[in-house]
Design a protein around this motif. Structure first.
Motif, PDB file in Angstrom:
ATOM      1  N   THR A 100       0.728  -0.982   0.059  1.00 12.76           N
ATOM      2  CA  THR A 100       0.002  -0.158  -0.054  1.00 12.76           C
ATOM      3  C   THR A 100       0.856   1.339  -0.100  1.00 12.76           C
ATOM      4  N   THR A 101       1.967   1.386   0.875  1.00  9.25           N
ATOM      5  CA  THR A 101       2.817   2.390   0.645  1.00  9.25           C
ATOM      6  C   THR A 101       3.657   2.534  -0.421  1.00  9.25           C
ATOM      7  N   ALA A 102       3.869   1.485  -1.124  1.00 12.83           N
ATOM      8  CA  ALA A 102       4.502   1.257  -2.245  1.00 12.83           C
ATOM      9  C   ALA A 102       3.587   2.212  -3.441  1.00 12.83           C
ATOM     10  N   THR A 103       2.438   1.760  -3.027  1.00  9.73           N
ATOM     11  CA  THR A 103       1.390   2.246  -4.372  1.00  9.73           C
ATOM     12  C   THR A 103       1.381   3.921  -4.363  1.00  9.73           C
ATOM     13  N   ALA A 104       1.424   4.263  -3.099  1.00  9.22           N
ATOM     14  CA  ALA A 104       1.408   5.891  -2.630  1.00  9.22           C
ATOM     15  C   ALA A 104       2.749   6.110  -3.233  1.00  9.22           C
ATOM     16  N   LYS A 105       4.105   5.712  -3.068  1.00  8.37           N
ATOM     17  CA  LYS A 105       5.320   6.097  -3.388  1.00  8.37           C
ATOM     18  C   LYS A 105       5.430   6.123  -5.154  1.00  8.37           C
ATOM     19  N   LEU A 106       4.945   5.210  -5.768  1.00  6.92           N
ATOM     20  CA  LEU A 106       4.621   5.252  -7.031  1.00  6.92           C
ATOM     21  C   LEU A 106       3.876   6.237  -7.612  1.00  6.92           C
ATOM     22  N   ALA A 107       2.854   6.733  -7.069  1.00  9.62           N
ATOM     23  CA  ALA A 107       1.837   7.740  -7.444  1.00  9.62           C
ATOM     24  C   ALA A 107       2.762   9.043  -7.343  1.00  9.62           C
ATOM     25  N   LEU A 108       3.390   9.194  -6.217  1.00  7.88           N
ATOM     26  CA  LEU A 108       4.143  10.454  -6.171  1.00  7.88           C
ATOM     27  C   LEU A 108       5.303  10.450  -6.854  1.00  7.88           C
ATOM     28  N   HIS A 109       5.813   9.613  -7.282  1.00  8.52           N
ATOM     29  CA  HIS A 109       7.014   9.667  -8.150  1.00  8.52           C
ATOM     30  C   HIS A 109       6.409  10.125  -9.694  1.00  8.52           C
ATOM     31  N   LEU A 110       5.192   9.345 -10.032  1.00 11.00           N
ATOM     32  CA  LEU A 110       4.695   9.815 -11.370  1.00 11.00           C
ATOM     33  C   LEU A 110       4.278  11.031 -11.267  1.00 11.00           C
ATOM     34  N   ALA A 153      -8.063  -1.605   8.091  1.00  9.61           N
ATOM     35  CA  ALA A 153      -7.641  -0.152   7.944  1.00  9.61           C
ATOM     36  C   ALA A 153      -6.808   0.157   6.511  1.00  9.61           C
ATOM     37  N   ALA A 154      -6.832  -1.011   5.649  1.00  9.63           N
ATOM     38  CA  ALA A 154      -5.930  -0.723   4.359  1.00  9.63           C
ATOM     39  C   ALA A 154      -6.536   0.427   3.486  1.00  9.63           C
ATOM     40  N   ILE A 155      -7.807   0.438   3.334  1.00  9.54           N
ATOM     41  CA  ILE A 155      -8.530   1.478   2.760  1.00  9.54           C
ATOM     42  C   ILE A 155      -8.103   2.793   3.301  1.00  9.54           C
ATOM     43  N   ASP A 156      -8.310   3.052   4.805  1.00  9.13           N
ATOM     44  CA  ASP A 156      -8.098   4.097   5.321  1.00  9.13           C
ATOM     45  C   ASP A 156      -6.683   4.681   5.193  1.00  9.13           C
ATOM     46  N   GLN A 157      -5.668   3.499   5.298  1.00 12.97           N
ATOM     47  CA  GLN A 157      -4.076   3.800   5.206  1.00 12.97           C
ATOM     48  C   GLN A 157      -4.067   4.546   3.606  1.00 12.97           C
ATOM     49  N   LEU A 158      -4.699   4.038   2.644  1.00 10.73           N
ATOM     50  CA  LEU A 158      -4.259   4.385   1.047  1.00 10.73           C
ATOM     51  C   LEU A 158      -4.895   5.957   1.089  1.00 10.73           C
ATOM     52  N   VAL A 159      -6.194   6.200   1.734  1.00 12.82           N
ATOM     53  CA  VAL A 159      -6.901   7.475   1.793  1.00 12.82           C
ATOM     54  C   VAL A 159      -5.971   8.523   2.276  1.00 12.82           C
ATOM     55  N   THR A 160      -5.233   8.167   3.319  1.00 10.76           N
ATOM     56  CA  THR A 160      -4.427   8.924   4.155  1.00 10.76           C
ATOM     57  C   THR A 160      -3.118   9.400   3.268  1.00 10.76           C
ATOM     58  N   LEU A 161      -2.540   8.370   2.923  1.00 12.59           N
ATOM     59  CA  LEU A 161      -1.471   8.434   1.923  1.00 12.59           C
ATOM     60  C   LEU A 161      -1.731   9.441   0.779  1.00 12.59           C
ATOM     61  N   GLY A 162      -3.111   9.074   0.226  1.00 14.59           N
ATOM     62  CA  GLY A 162      -3.407   9.973  -0.751  1.00 14.59           C
ATOM     63  C   GLY A 162      -3.603  11.440  -0.615  1.00 14.59           C
ATOM     64  N   VAL A 213       7.431   8.664   1.968  1.00 13.29           N
ATOM     65  CA  VAL A 213       6.757   8.492   0.746  1.00 13.29           C
ATOM     66  C   VAL A 213       7.535   8.670  -0.379  1.00 13.29           C
ATOM     67  N   GLU A 214       8.452   9.898  -0.085  1.00 13.59           N
ATOM     68  CA  GLU A 214       9.271  10.130  -1.097  1.00 13.59           C
ATOM     69  C   GLU A 214      10.414   9.053  -1.647  1.00 13.59           C
ATOM     70  N   ALA A 215      10.776   8.148  -0.825  1.00  9.83           N
ATOM     71  CA  ALA A 215      11.861   7.255  -0.801  1.00  9.83           C
ATOM     72  C   ALA A 215      11.479   6.014  -1.827  1.00  9.83           C
ATOM     73  N   LEU A 216      11.227   6.679  -3.104  1.00  6.85           N
ATOM     74  CA  LEU A 216      11.228   5.412  -4.195  1.00  6.85           C
ATOM     75  C   LEU A 216      12.120   6.057  -5.253  1.00  6.85           C
ATOM     76  N   GLN A 217      12.856   4.970  -5.861  1.00  9.04           N
ATOM     77  CA  GLN A 217      13.913   5.299  -6.884  1.00  9.04           C
ATOM     78  C   GLN A 217      13.824   4.116  -8.047  1.00  9.04           C
ATOM     79  N   PRO A 218      13.957   4.822  -9.434  1.00  8.05           N
ATOM     80  CA  PRO A 218      13.901   3.728 -10.381  1.00  8.05           C
ATOM     81  C   PRO A 218      15.290   2.988 -10.032  1.00  8.05           C
ATOM     82  N   PHE A 219      15.068   1.674 -10.649  1.00  3.54           N
ATOM     83  CA  PHE A 219      16.210   0.891 -10.606  1.00  3.54           C
ATOM     84  C   PHE A 219      17.236   0.843 -11.533  1.00  3.54           C
ATOM     85  N   TYR A 220      18.467   1.345 -11.485  1.00  2.00           N
ATOM     86  CA  TYR A 220      19.266   1.314 -12.355  1.00  2.00           C
ATOM     87  C   TYR A 220      20.548   0.129 -12.160  1.00  2.00           C
ATOM     88  N   PRO A 221      20.538  -0.771 -12.717  1.00  2.00           N
ATOM     89  CA  PRO A 221      21.675  -1.868 -12.478  1.00  2.00           C
ATOM     90  C   PRO A 221      22.984  -1.442 -12.315  1.00  2.00           C
TER      91      PRO A 221
END
Length: 481
Positions: free
Chosen positions: A114-124, A142-151, A278-286
């Protein structure tokens, strides 16, 4: 991340130091150390066997390059093989010709999906893509509430129909809502289980068949090591995924997941989570990851992080102030907060070539010094911040600042002295009288090894001659990003 692996690989290079060339005989000890390093990192056994075989073949067939030591040549061969094992190139997220692009997030419970979903949304969103997140996890409390809060936190809308609606129907209506809103990307957060079961897989297949996603991303916990690769392969065989997101990579000092996923599952790692924010998502570069593993730094990622935070106009004004010696404590505080926004000091420094070997004690000392400096600046009046010279000859002001910040008058005096010296050196550098910027190490706790004559990478300045010849022989510093 990868600290343990990097330390073990360091032992492998030592086996070839002092050798004239790489031979079948002297390479065996080095290969044995590499094998131990990879196994300790929890890399899949078959991947280790293939890796060692490839390195051995390439090392024995490598031509001796004039001026290059055998250990350096061996490091280059290991680097190339690491890049190949992890996928060679970055695989970007798909973008549909006709909006919206649909991204289906899958994974077990507890992986940070769920957190990764929000991280990806912010990245985009930072890439100027509009998003809608769809909450279909109706089982976890509380999964739905968590996503709403992150949104709300990242200012991305969330579509949800509560916990009494079928997840497949929620996904279908979510796509319809996205088309109505005109957003270009829909990210669907699905339900997970503690283990793979038929119910979860069946639901994922139904959602996939209904929404026909352009991406199916599996979120896996990198702390599970090589099991992350096996999990990715299983999910791909059962539902068909297009890539993986590795979470908690900042807490994985081994690195087995990153080194196993692509080779075992056949699917690329597209993003990595490197922190709880929530900002801590990076594209993966080998190639960048291989550089970090081998202690070579990752300047490109560092520059990208800086670019996200730095306003070019502000940077130009700041440079003018620094070179004109009008840089004040307000400016210095602003730069410190900029560093904080980019991540931990330790995480940033390890992206700088040559900084990977800083000890945890040195990094902790630097973090402590930054906090101390910020507390003392916050205890100054606005007039004192704008005119640091007021503090140089006013003991009463320094005593008041010491009392307000919880530190000693001597600490405040040291800060003022170091700042004044630093500002003077900046002015001399602007006038072409200095090649580097000595003296800044003290401002950040005197972390040994910091700076190398300003040659660390784009945007970094530092170095200078050491003041002491004994204990602090390597004490240097860095300036503004």
């Amino acid at each position: 991340m990868f600290d343990a692996l990097a330390e073990r690989l360091e032992e492998a290079w030592k086996k070839l130091k002092g050798q004239d060339k790489i031979s079948k005989t002297n390479i065996q000890d080095a290969l044995q150390e590499v094998r131990r390093a990879l196994l300790s990192a929890d890399v899949n056994l078959q991947v280790v066997k293939d890796f060692i075989a490839e390195v051995e073949t390439k090392a024995q067939g490598a031509e001796v390059v004039s001026g290059v030591r055998p250990d350096q040549q061996f490091i280059k061969i290991v680097y190339d093989e690491l890049v190949e094992v992890m996928g060679e190139t970055n695989v970007p997220l798909a973008q549909a010709e006709t909006a919206p692009t649909v991204v289906l997030m899958a994974g077990l419970q507890g992986t940070g999906k769920t957190t990764a979903t929000a991280k990806l949304a912010l990245h985009l969103r930072k890439e100027n893509r509009t998003c809608l997140m769809v909450a279909t996890d109706v089982y976890r409390p509380a999964a739905i509430d968590q996503l709403v809060t992150l949104g709300q936190q990242i200012e991305v809308p969330v579509f949800e129909l509560g916990t009494d609606t079928n997840p497949v129907e929620i996904a279908r209506q979510g796509i319809a809502k996205a088309k109505e809103m005109g957003v270009d990307t829909v990210i669907i957060d699905t339900a997970g289980r503690l283990f793979i079961d038929e119910a979860m897989m069946g639901e994922l297949v139904q959602i996939k068949n209904t929404v026909k996603p352009h991406e199916v991303l599996l979120v896996v916990d990198s702390m599970t090591g090589q099991e992350a690769a096996n999990l990715t392969r299983t999910f791909h065989e059962k539902i068909g995924i297009t890539g993986a997101i590795l979470t908690k990579l900042d807490g994985d000092t081994r690195g087995g997941a990153a080194l196993s996923v692509r080779r075992i599952s056949g699917q690329p790692i597209k993003f990595v989570g490197v922190g709880e924010k929530v900002e801590a998502l990076q594209p993966f570069y080998p190639d960048r990851m291989a550089s970090r593993i081998l202690g070579m730094g990752d300047v490109l990622t560092l520059v990208e992080k800086a670019t996200e935070e730095i306003d070019l106009a502000d940077a130009a004004k700041m440079q003018e102030k620094m070179l004109a010696a009008t840089f004040d404590f307000n400016d210095f505080l602003k730069q410190m907060r900029l560093l904080k926004n980019m991540g931990s000091l330790g995480g940033l420094l390890k992206m700088v070539p040559g900084m990977g070997k800083l000890s945890s004690d040195q990094l902790q000392k630097g973090e402590t010094k930054l906090k101390q400096t910020e507390a003392m600046i916050n205890s100054m009046t606005m007039e004192e911040r704008k005119n640091p010279d007021l503090l140089a000859s006013a003991p009463s002001r320094r005593r008041r600042i010491a009392s307000g910040s919880g530190y000693t008058e001597r600490d405040v005096g040291s800060l003022v002295s170091e700042f004044t010296k630093m500002r003077s050196l900046m002015q001399q550098m602007g006038q072409g009288k200095l090649a580097g910027m000595p003296g800044m190490g003290d401002m950040f706790g005197g972390m040994g090894g910091m700076g190398d004559g300003g040659r660390q990478g784009p945007g970094w300045r530092g170095g200078g001659q050491p003041k002491k010849k004994k204990k602090d022989k390597k004490k240097k510093g860095f300036g503004q990003l």
